[in-house]
Write an enzyme that holds these catalytic residues in place. Structure first.
Site, PDB file in Angstrom:
ATOM      1  CB  ALA A  32      41.683  50.626  52.634  1.00  0.00           C
ATOM      2  CG  LEU A  33      39.287  56.178  50.900  1.00  0.00           C
ATOM      3  CD1 LEU A  33      38.655  57.554  51.079  1.00  0.00           C
ATOM      4  CD2 LEU A  33      38.534  55.398  49.829  1.00  0.00           C
ATOM      5  N   GLY A  36      44.216  56.446  43.962  1.00  0.00           N
ATOM      6  CA  GLY A  36      43.279  56.006  42.917  1.00  0.00           C
ATOM      7  C   GLY A  36      41.857  56.435  43.254  1.00  0.00           C
ATOM      8  CG  HIS A  37      39.843  54.741  46.616  1.00  0.00           C
ATOM      9  ND1 HIS A  37      40.844  54.118  47.310  1.00  0.00           N
ATOM     10  CD2 HIS A  37      38.972  53.777  46.256  1.00  0.00           C
ATOM     11  CE1 HIS A  37      40.590  52.823  47.393  1.00  0.00           C
ATOM     12  NE2 HIS A  37      39.461  52.585  46.759  1.00  0.00           N
ATOM     13  CD  GLN A  61      32.618  43.742  46.762  1.00  0.00           C
ATOM     14  OE1 GLN A  61      31.640  44.484  46.786  1.00  0.00           O
ATOM     15  NE2 GLN A  61      33.728  44.067  46.112  1.00  0.00           N
ATOM     16  CG  ASP A 150      38.362  46.716  40.683  1.00  0.00           C
ATOM     17  OD1 ASP A 150      38.909  45.650  40.976  1.00  0.00           O
ATOM     18  OD2 ASP A 150      38.468  47.737  41.382  1.00  0.00           O
ATOM     19  CD  GLN A 153      33.872  46.784  41.003  1.00  0.00           C
ATOM     20  OE1 GLN A 153      33.903  45.962  41.912  1.00  0.00           O
ATOM     21  NE2 GLN A 153      34.377  47.996  41.160  1.00  0.00           N
ATOM     22  CB  SER A 189      45.355  47.544  44.748  1.00  0.00           C
ATOM     23  OG  SER A 189      44.585  46.633  45.512  1.00  0.00           O
ATOM     24  CB  SER A 190      42.647  48.789  49.431  1.00  0.00           C
ATOM     25  OG  SER A 190      41.975  49.933  48.968  1.00  0.00           O
TER      26      SER A 190
HETATM   27  O1  PAF Z   1      35.492  48.514  43.704  1.00  0.00           O
HETATM   28  C1  PAF Z   1      35.084  48.487  44.877  1.00  0.00           C
HETATM   29  O2  PAF Z   1      35.672  49.073  45.789  1.00  0.00           O
HETATM   30  C2  PAF Z   1      33.853  47.663  45.223  1.00  0.00           C
HETATM   31  O3  PAF Z   1      33.801  46.505  44.468  1.00  0.00           O
HETATM   32  C3  PAF Z   1      32.541  48.454  45.115  1.00  0.00           C
HETATM   33  C4  PAF Z   1      32.290  48.922  43.688  1.00  0.00           C
HETATM   34  C5  PAF Z   1      32.592  49.653  46.053  1.00  0.00           C
HETATM   35  C6  PAF Z   1      31.359  47.568  45.536  1.00  0.00           C
HETATM   36  O4  PAF Z   1      31.514  47.083  46.828  1.00  0.00           O
END
Ligand code: PAF
Length: 287
Positions: A32-33, A36-37, A61, A150, A153, A189-190
């Site tokens: 779902a880019l 940001g990606h 997750q 994140d 993360q 964000s997606s």
């Molecule tokens: O940030 C994300 O999209 C996810 O948490 C990741 C790092 C790809 C792990 O599933």
């Protein structure tokens, strides 16, 4: 760009890439880019010779009442975007390929994954650490790129890399890229696509109220008062609830009651309608 769904084919394709020499970067995503990606991919392209992107909506997750089923999946559109950015390989395994029958291992970190999103989403960071360690082992990249959106993360992944003596990538080759924002300041964000038009308009209050709280704190206002003001502003704008609004040490993510001279971070998670939004910003002493 080659799209690959099995570990065997990934190994073959990586061996061919490596035969060319040069550095390999990994950009892990759940698809779902958005811009940001693509910013992560562009940074990776600038710093490495070959970019491997992964798309995997990682069930481990997501909590039982979270949005695993609703999470947007659009592999063909994502693949077209990655190809246009010059990605060499797209690693897009199925759940069965990532977690075959009998999969029994979980990576769990204490401390850095306990508070903030870890407290609000039990098990979430175990799922993230487990899949990211697998992705690192599968691709063995020289460097990996993650969004600072994140922030916790990123801290969890860096801690794991340091604690487990990872070499591919080395801990210092785990690179955080600043959050990309919409014109009104909302962090991309997606999950923003879950927002109704009214919720989307109200969501812009989040970055605005965060900046106001940072201005107040850096001008000497008590941290607790600035955070309370931020929470009231979000609730007044139509947010349903706030998981946390915390000033934390920028490295350990330990909550801070006062703003000092060390780099600090303001981190917020709040719900609007059925959507949970997170954001974070650096808090630096006023010049
Ligand atoms: O940030 C994300 O999209 C996810 O948490 C990741 C790092 C790809 C792990 O599933």
């Amino acid at each position: 760009m080659q799209t690959i769904a099995t570990l065997h084919m990934l190994r073959t394709a990586l061996a061919a890439l490596r035969a060319d020499g040069g550095r390999v970067a990994l950009v892990p995503t759940m698809g779902a880019l958005h811009e940001g990606h693509l910013t992560l991919v562009r940074r990776a392209r600038a710093e490495a010779d070959h970019v491997v992107a992964s798309i995997f909506v990682n069930p481990k997750q997501f909590g039982p009442s979270e949005d695993l089923d609703a999470y947007p999946r659009q592999l063909a559109a994502d693949a077209a975007m990655l190809e246009a950015e010059g990605v060499a390989l797209l690693w897009a395994p199925s759940v069965e390929a990532m977690y075959p029958q009998g999969f029994a291992t979980s990576v769990s970190l204490a401390g850095v994954s306990d508070g903030l999103c870890g407290a609000a989403r039990p098990g979430h960071f175990d799922g993230v650490a487990t899949v990211v360690l697998k992705l690192f082992n599968q691709v063995a990249p020289d460097m990996a790129f993650f969004g600072e959106k994140d922030f916790q993360q990123l801290a969890v992944i860096r801690t794991m890399a340091r604690d487990l003596d990872l070499t591919r990538p080395e801990p210092q080759a785990i690179i955080g890229v600043p959050t990309v924002r919409e014109a009104d300041g909302l962090a991309m964000s997606s999950r923003n696509r879950y927002l109704s038009p009214g919720e989307r308009a109200a969501a812009a209050t989040l970055p605005r109220a965060m900046r106001e709280a940072i201005d107040a704190m850096t001008s000497g206002a008590p941290v607790a008062g600035a955070l309370a003001g931020l929470e009231s502003e979000l609730l007044a704008a139509g947010f349903a609830s706030i998981d946390y609004a915390t000033l934390a040490d920028g490295r350990s993510l330990e909550p801070l009651a006062a703003f000092g001279t060390e780099p600090a971070r303001l981190l917020v998670a709040a719900r609007i309608g059925g959507t949970r939004l997170i954001d974070n910003m650096a808090v630096s002493p006023a010049p």
